[in-house]
Design an enzyme around this catalytic site. Structure first.
Site, short mmCIF file in Angstrom:
data_model
loop_
_atom_site.label_atom_id
_atom_site.label_comp_id
_atom_site.label_asym_id
_atom_site.label_seq_id
_atom_site.Cartn_x
_atom_site.Cartn_y
_atom_site.Cartn_z
CG ASP A 158 -2.28 0.60 0.95
OD1 ASP A 158 -2.34 1.83 0.88
OD2 ASP A 158 -3.28 -0.14 0.81
CG HIS A 208 -5.11 4.03 1.13
ND1 HIS A 208 -4.69 2.76 0.81
CD2 HIS A 208 -6.39 4.12 0.70
CE1 HIS A 208 -5.68 2.10 0.21
NE2 HIS A 208 -6.72 2.92 0.12
CB SER A 407 -9.31 1.02 0.32
OG SER A 407 -8.68 1.27 -0.90
#
Length: 469
Positions: A158, A208, A407
């Site tokens: 990620d 994220h 996600s």
């Protein structure tokens, strides 16, 4: 663009619309010079005068051979990164060099190194994780301890992970943290892919990956366990490529997982990102995910955030050897933004001597709306998102934030996978996927091209994993 519900200061997640052909049949075992180079490469070369960045994939099962690298040097390619466990090189090339590559028998494909997109806890209660941990029978079968994913290595491929956060602290449950972003334009010569290990914080410009890691295996240390992740006993390995993710960065995470599989007992790799285009088994991301699958690693991909329309499924999530995760609400409904597949679309292809069948549909749905998980440590002055203030206690605001997207759904299933592999370490990737499908709760009013097998059920999945021991 449609999709993301949660507001976030540090990142915006979306997925590009993709168009699939109706029921296609593809052969992945061979290729000819006519289809080695994807159309996007030619289009880019036409629109730009200078060289372009590509991923060159060679035939083979391991890193590029000396002959492969010599070929690149012979063609005058002087800016390239060679992977360590995958037969791939990221390179800066001219039109004439692409034309030469297309004629070489050892070259499997040449694709554009295009930018990818990130798809942006009470959830453990709704998925059945809490019930699985508390079950006395499960504890008895697990040496007297609750299932937490203990000892299972999970790669978070990620934007990075903030290992200064005590929920996933570097040196504790974050056993390794890697900065893996590669800048092809700054290179001189053909060099090995650069991995910078032991970096406490690799998520300095997004947040994220930190949120994803917290959902997989955060300990809840900064909330007295309230916002604990699905598998707090898992060994997390962060592979961070920053806020700007390109194909080379994505396959770099797979390459690292393969290189370090034995060292960290890597059994799972979770990918909350995707791109656009048709499903192509010869695409380097699909080749990388297949190599991980062949090595016994369970691969998960987010389905995408372009729902509710049909035919919006992330192309890398369609590979039959991966688990594709759609997003649901905490009460078991399908999120409006969760990408759907296409009814009746799929096909067969041959790869590595085996016939494969794929369907354009998610595997399963998991919580992906208003998910509370770890945030990159930041000053309180930056915390103004309405959802955060509404849903998170003031004392927890510096450490947690709310996000929505597939996600956020994908790491739930990655954590559940770690629970299954603790319960039964001998499970294969195929068995894990089958268990998750067989135990999912059907979602009334939806067809499989929308939700796959249904809403994930961790309790029943763990029960089935123990039963197969």
């Amino acid at each position: 663009m449609s999709g993301l519900v949660g507001k976030r200061l540090l990142a915006v997640f979306c997925v590009l619309v993709l168009v699939m052909p109706v029921f296609s049949s593809v052969s992945a075992s061979t290729s000819t010079s006519g289809n080695v180079v994807e159309d996007k490469v030619w289009s880019k070369l036409k629109s730009e005068k200078g060289p372009v960045e590509v991923i060159v994939t060679f035939h083979g099962d391991d890193k590029p051979t000396a002959a492969n690298l010599e070929l690149l040097e012979t063609l005058g390619i002087s800016k390239a990164v060679s992977l360590k466990s995958l037969p791939m090189v990221g390179a800066v090339v001219s039109k004439s060099q692409v034309e030469e590559l297309s004629q070489q028998e050892e070259v499997r494909s040449v694709v554009l190194n295009e930018k990818l997109t990130y798809y942006n806890a009470e959830s453990t209660e709704y998925t059945g994780v809490d019930r699985a941990r508390a079950d006395e029978n499960f504890k008895q079968q697990n040496g007297g301890l609750p299932v937490t994913g203990k000892g299972v290595g999970v790669v978070v491929n990620d934007s990075g992970v903030d290992g200064t956060h005590q929920d996933h602290q570097f040196g504790k449950n974050l056993v390794q943290n890697v900065l893996g972003s590669a800048n092809l334009q700054s290179l001189t010569g053909i060099v090995p892919v650069p991995y910078v290990e032991n970096v406490p914080n690799t998520d300095t410009n997004s947040g994220h990956g930190t949120h994803v890691a917290g959902t997989v295996g955060g300990t809840g240390a900064m909330s007295d366990g309230l916002h604990e992740g699905v598998a707090p006993g898992a060994d997390l390995i962060g592979y961070g490529s920053g806020a700007g993710l390109f194909i080379l960065d994505g396959i770099g995470g797979f390459d690292y997982a393969l290189e370090k599989q034995d060292e960290y007992n890597i059994k799972v790799i979770t990918n909350s990102w995707g791109g656009s285009g048709d499903f192509d088994p010869n695409h380097p991301i699909n080749i990388a995910s297949k190599k991980a699958y062949d090595s016994g690693i369970v691969v998960l991909f987010a389905a995408g955030n372009e729902g509710p329309d049909e035919n919006t499924h992330n192309p890398y999530a369609k590979a039959p050897w991966v688990i594709s995760v759609g997003a649901g609400t905490k009460d078991g409904a399908l999120a409006d933004f969760s990408s759907r597949g296409t009814e009746g679309v799929g096909g067969t292809f041959e790869m590595d001597g085996k016939q494969w069948t794929w369907k354009d549909e998610p595997t399963v749905v998991a919580p992906g709306v208003d998910i509370i998980s770890t945030r990159v440590i930041a000053p309180l002055s930056g915390l103004s998102a309405p959802k955060d203030i509404q849903m998170i206690a003031p004392e927890h605001l510096p450490f947690y934030t709310v996000m929505s997207g597939t996600s956020m759904a994908t790491p739930h299933v990655a954590g559940i996978t770690a629970l299954l592999l603790e319960a039964n370490p001998n499970l294969t990737p195929d068995q894990v996927k089958q268990i998750i499908q067989d135990t999912a709760t059907p979602m009334a009013g939806h067809q499989s091209w929308e939700v796959g097998a249904g809403y994930v059920n961790a309790y029943e999945a763990v029960k089935a994993a123990f039963a197969l021991k």
